[in-house]
Design a protein around this motif. Structure first.
Motif, mmCIF file in Angstrom:
data_model
loop_
_atom_site.group_PDB
_atom_site.id
_atom_site.type_symbol
_atom_site.label_atom_id
_atom_site.label_comp_id
_atom_site.label_asym_id
_atom_site.label_seq_id
_atom_site.Cartn_x
_atom_site.Cartn_y
_atom_site.Cartn_z
ATOM 1 N N ASP A 178 -16.037 -28.837 45.592
ATOM 2 C CA ASP A 178 -17.478 -29.080 45.533
ATOM 3 C C ASP A 178 -18.129 -28.283 44.408
ATOM 4 O OD1 ASP A 178 -17.058 -26.605 46.671
ATOM 5 O OD2 ASP A 178 -18.660 -26.798 48.158
ATOM 6 N N ARG A 179 -17.355 -27.945 43.378
ATOM 7 C CA ARG A 179 -17.851 -27.156 42.255
ATOM 8 C C ARG A 179 -17.437 -27.826 40.948
ATOM 9 N NH1 ARG A 179 -20.584 -25.498 45.715
ATOM 10 N NH2 ARG A 179 -20.722 -23.394 46.578
ATOM 11 N N GLY A 180 -17.829 -27.216 39.845
ATOM 12 C CA GLY A 180 -17.471 -27.756 38.549
ATOM 13 C C GLY A 180 -18.426 -28.841 38.080
ATOM 14 N N THR A 181 -18.186 -29.318 36.866
ATOM 15 C CA THR A 181 -19.044 -30.351 36.279
ATOM 16 C C THR A 181 -19.034 -31.620 37.117
ATOM 17 O OG1 THR A 181 -18.636 -29.450 34.065
ATOM 18 C CG2 THR A 181 -19.500 -31.695 34.194
ATOM 19 N N MET A 214 -29.168 -18.132 52.203
ATOM 20 C CA MET A 214 -28.426 -19.162 51.480
ATOM 21 C C MET A 214 -28.644 -19.014 49.977
ATOM 22 S SD MET A 214 -28.691 -23.331 51.803
ATOM 23 C CE MET A 214 -28.270 -23.255 53.548
ATOM 24 N N ALA A 215 -27.580 -19.097 49.213
ATOM 25 C CA ALA A 215 -27.667 -18.931 47.774
ATOM 26 C C ALA A 215 -28.257 -20.174 47.122
ATOM 27 C CB ALA A 215 -26.283 -18.645 47.202
ATOM 28 N N TYR A 216 -29.056 -19.955 46.082
ATOM 29 C CA TYR A 216 -29.497 -21.069 45.246
ATOM 30 C C TYR A 216 -28.277 -21.629 44.513
ATOM 31 C CZ TYR A 216 -34.252 -19.184 45.803
ATOM 32 O OH TYR A 216 -35.440 -18.729 46.305
ATOM 33 N N GLU A 217 -28.317 -22.918 44.198
ATOM 34 C CA GLU A 217 -27.275 -23.540 43.398
ATOM 35 C C GLU A 217 -27.897 -24.039 42.095
ATOM 36 O OE1 GLU A 217 -25.313 -26.615 45.576
ATOM 37 O OE2 GLU A 217 -24.486 -25.234 47.068
ATOM 38 N N LEU A 218 -27.419 -23.489 40.989
ATOM 39 C CA LEU A 218 -27.904 -23.879 39.669
ATOM 40 C C LEU A 218 -26.887 -24.811 39.024
ATOM 41 C CD1 LEU A 218 -29.842 -23.630 37.228
ATOM 42 C CD2 LEU A 218 -28.506 -21.620 36.520
ATOM 43 N N TYR A 219 -27.368 -25.941 38.553
ATOM 44 C CA TYR A 219 -26.511 -26.930 37.908
ATOM 45 C C TYR A 219 -26.901 -27.043 36.438
ATOM 46 C CZ TYR A 219 -25.125 -28.437 42.600
ATOM 47 O OH TYR A 219 -24.640 -28.480 43.884
ATOM 48 N N TYR A 220 -25.925 -26.760 35.580
ATOM 49 C CA TYR A 220 -26.128 -26.928 34.140
ATOM 50 C C TYR A 220 -24.759 -27.025 33.485
ATOM 51 C CZ TYR A 220 -28.307 -26.762 29.588
ATOM 52 O OH TYR A 220 -28.731 -27.102 28.333
ATOM 53 N N TRP A 221 -24.722 -27.526 32.245
ATOM 54 C CA TRP A 221 -23.460 -27.677 31.533
ATOM 55 C C TRP A 221 -22.755 -26.335 31.372
ATOM 56 C CZ3 TRP A 221 -22.588 -32.572 31.656
ATOM 57 C CH2 TRP A 221 -23.628 -33.488 31.471
ATOM 58 N N ASP A 222 -21.461 -26.336 31.562
ATOM 59 C CA ASP A 222 -20.675 -25.123 31.381
ATOM 60 C C ASP A 222 -20.456 -24.869 29.891
ATOM 61 O OD1 ASP A 222 -19.150 -22.906 31.922
ATOM 62 O OD2 ASP A 222 -17.321 -24.025 32.395
ATOM 63 N N GLY A 223 -20.283 -23.604 29.537
ATOM 64 C CA GLY A 223 -19.919 -23.238 28.168
ATOM 65 C C GLY A 223 -21.072 -22.939 27.245
ATOM 66 N N ILE A 224 -22.302 -23.176 27.665
ATOM 67 C CA ILE A 224 -23.472 -22.902 26.832
ATOM 68 C C ILE A 224 -24.571 -22.274 27.675
ATOM 69 C CG2 ILE A 224 -23.009 -24.745 25.180
ATOM 70 C CD1 ILE A 224 -25.113 -26.449 26.602
ATOM 71 N N GLN A 225 -25.450 -21.534 26.981
ATOM 72 C CA GLN A 225 -26.649 -21.027 27.657
ATOM 73 C C GLN A 225 -27.618 -22.175 27.914
ATOM 74 O OE1 GLN A 225 -28.566 -17.790 25.616
ATOM 75 N NE2 GLN A 225 -26.661 -16.703 25.229
ATOM 76 N N GLY A 226 -28.027 -22.830 26.819
ATOM 77 C CA GLY A 226 -28.895 -23.986 26.928
ATOM 78 C C GLY A 226 -30.170 -23.735 27.703
ATOM 79 N N ARG A 227 -30.725 -24.790 28.231
ATOM 80 C CA ARG A 227 -31.959 -24.686 29.000
ATOM 81 C C ARG A 227 -31.740 -23.984 30.335
ATOM 82 N NH1 ARG A 227 -32.239 -29.489 26.158
ATOM 83 N NH2 ARG A 227 -34.193 -29.840 25.007
ATOM 84 N N GLY A 228 -30.512 -24.016 30.823
ATOM 85 C CA GLY A 228 -30.228 -23.336 32.075
ATOM 86 C C GLY A 228 -30.450 -21.840 32.015
ATOM 87 N N GLU A 229 -30.397 -21.267 30.802
ATOM 88 C CA GLU A 229 -30.529 -19.816 30.665
ATOM 89 C C GLU A 229 -31.910 -19.319 31.067
ATOM 90 O OE1 GLU A 229 -28.421 -16.233 29.829
ATOM 91 O OE2 GLU A 229 -27.849 -18.329 30.173
ATOM 92 N N PHE A 230 -32.918 -20.139 30.884
ATOM 93 C CA PHE A 230 -34.267 -19.732 31.285
ATOM 94 C C PHE A 230 -34.337 -19.527 32.802
ATOM 95 C CE2 PHE A 230 -34.838 -21.971 27.258
ATOM 96 C CZ PHE A 230 -35.658 -21.091 26.568
ATOM 97 N N VAL A 231 -33.606 -20.349 33.533
ATOM 98 C CA VAL A 231 -33.561 -20.207 34.992
ATOM 99 C C VAL A 231 -32.686 -19.026 35.377
ATOM 100 C CG1 VAL A 231 -33.019 -21.364 37.160
ATOM 101 C CG2 VAL A 231 -33.895 -22.696 35.223
ATOM 102 N N ARG A 232 -31.547 -18.870 34.702
ATOM 103 C CA ARG A 232 -30.655 -17.746 35.011
ATOM 104 C C ARG A 232 -31.363 -16.409 34.859
ATOM 105 N NH1 ARG A 232 -27.236 -20.579 31.571
ATOM 106 N NH2 ARG A 232 -25.806 -21.933 32.737
ATOM 107 N N LEU A 233 -32.149 -16.260 33.807
ATOM 108 C CA LEU A 233 -32.836 -14.990 33.586
ATOM 109 C C LEU A 233 -33.756 -14.650 34.749
ATOM 110 C CD1 LEU A 233 -33.625 -15.288 29.779
ATOM 111 C CD2 LEU A 233 -32.148 -13.573 30.846
ATOM 112 N N ALA A 234 -34.445 -15.640 35.278
ATOM 113 C CA ALA A 234 -35.318 -15.398 36.428
ATOM 114 C C ALA A 234 -34.507 -15.002 37.650
ATOM 115 C CB ALA A 234 -36.160 -16.640 36.722
ATOM 116 N N LEU A 235 -33.428 -15.699 37.917
ATOM 117 C CA LEU A 235 -32.581 -15.391 39.071
ATOM 118 C C LEU A 235 -31.949 -14.009 38.926
ATOM 119 C CD1 LEU A 235 -30.885 -18.892 39.390
ATOM 120 C CD2 LEU A 235 -32.492 -17.900 41.039
ATOM 121 N N GLU A 236 -31.508 -13.682 37.730
ATOM 122 C CA GLU A 236 -30.879 -12.383 37.497
ATOM 123 C C GLU A 236 -31.892 -11.248 37.621
ATOM 124 O OE1 GLU A 236 -27.771 -11.452 36.963
ATOM 125 O OE2 GLU A 236 -26.767 -13.389 36.776
ATOM 126 N N GLU A 237 -33.060 -11.418 37.049
ATOM 127 C CA GLU A 237 -34.092 -10.382 37.140
ATOM 128 C C GLU A 237 -34.452 -10.098 38.588
ATOM 129 O OE1 GLU A 237 -37.218 -7.745 37.011
ATOM 130 O OE2 GLU A 237 -35.699 -8.126 35.495
#
Length: 243
Positions: free
Chosen positions: A39-42, A1-24
């Motif tokens: 069931d998607r979107g803001t 099952m895929a993780y679901e990350l929730y963060y504001w669209d259009g910016i890196q912001g604080r969500g980017e710290f989590v994205r980098l871990a998931l991507e790595e």
């Protein structure tokens, strides 16, 4: 099952710290607000945050869903993901030390944000420009060297060598420090000029992370949004000055 990350669209912001871990880690994840669907979107993110019947509603994004579990706050999310993604040591003592480093990054990022919003987040930057100039000058003079100097010392004192912030393997804190340096160089290019000589171990760590195959591929992809003046790291020329 895929993780679901929730963060504001259009910016890196604080969500980017989590994205980098998931991507790595090459983990399967859905960046929920960047996708369309019922069931998607803001709207999907706001629905969770406004669920008055739930006891585990997050105060603000980012938050991560793993099945029925919701984990909020960057450091808490990374503490949860660290062992799962092999980006943290297995031993509890070392994991707590790593979490402390990530929490220090959290403090630093909060101060970065306050350079352009020193009075209130409810006000526009244009409503607090003079205060932002004063706050940024102090941040550049005192806070950047205090935080970066601290992390440089931690790397230097790592008994396993200076390739990583802690231990002898890549951790999520290495990834987060990469993002901090990227953000600071975008927001304060004059202040950060020459920082690679002042903080050579941090620079080497940054370059190591940047060259990792999964991170390099991510940075070239359309999943990596560009820095902009709606995120945490914002470049306002009037706030930047030589250190």
């Amino acid at each position: 099952m895929a993780y679901e990350l929730y963060y504001w669209d259009g910016i890196q912001g604080r969500g980017e710290f989590v994205r980098l871990a998931l991507e790595e880690a090459g983990a399967s994840y859905i960046d929920v607000t960047r996708e369309s669907g019922s069931d998607r979107g803001t709207g999907a993110m706001m629905k969770i945050m406004e669920d008055s019947a739930s006891a585990d509603i997050p105060f603000a994004p980012p938050f991560l869903k793993d099945g029925d579990l919701i984990v909020s706050h960057v450091a808490n999310i990374l503490f949860y993901l660290g062992a799962k993604l092999d980006l943290a040591p297995k031993h509890d003592t070392a994991r707590y030390v790593l979490n402390g480093l990530q929490l220090t990054i959290t403090d630093f990022v909060a101060e970065v944000h306050d350079t352009h919003h020193p009075i209130a987040t409810s006000l526009y930057y244009e409503d607090q420009k003079e205060e932002a100039k004063a706050r940024s000058a102090e941040f550049i003079k005192e806070r950047i060297p205090k935080f970066l100097g601290y992390f440089e010392r931690v790397i230097a004192n790592n008994p396993k060598g200076t390739a990583h912030i802690s231990g002898d393997k890549l951790t999520y804190v290495d990834l987060s420090l990469f993002q901090v340096l990227e953000g600071l160089r975008y927001a304060f290019p004059k202040a950060m000029k020459g920082s690679e000589k002042q903080y050579p171990l941090l620079q080497a760590l940054h370059d190591m992370v940047e060259q990792r195959p999964n991170i390099a591929a991510y940075l070239k992809s359309d999943r990596r949004l560009a820095f902009n003046i709606n995120g945490i790291f914002r470049h306002y020329p009037e706030l930047d000055q030589a250190a």
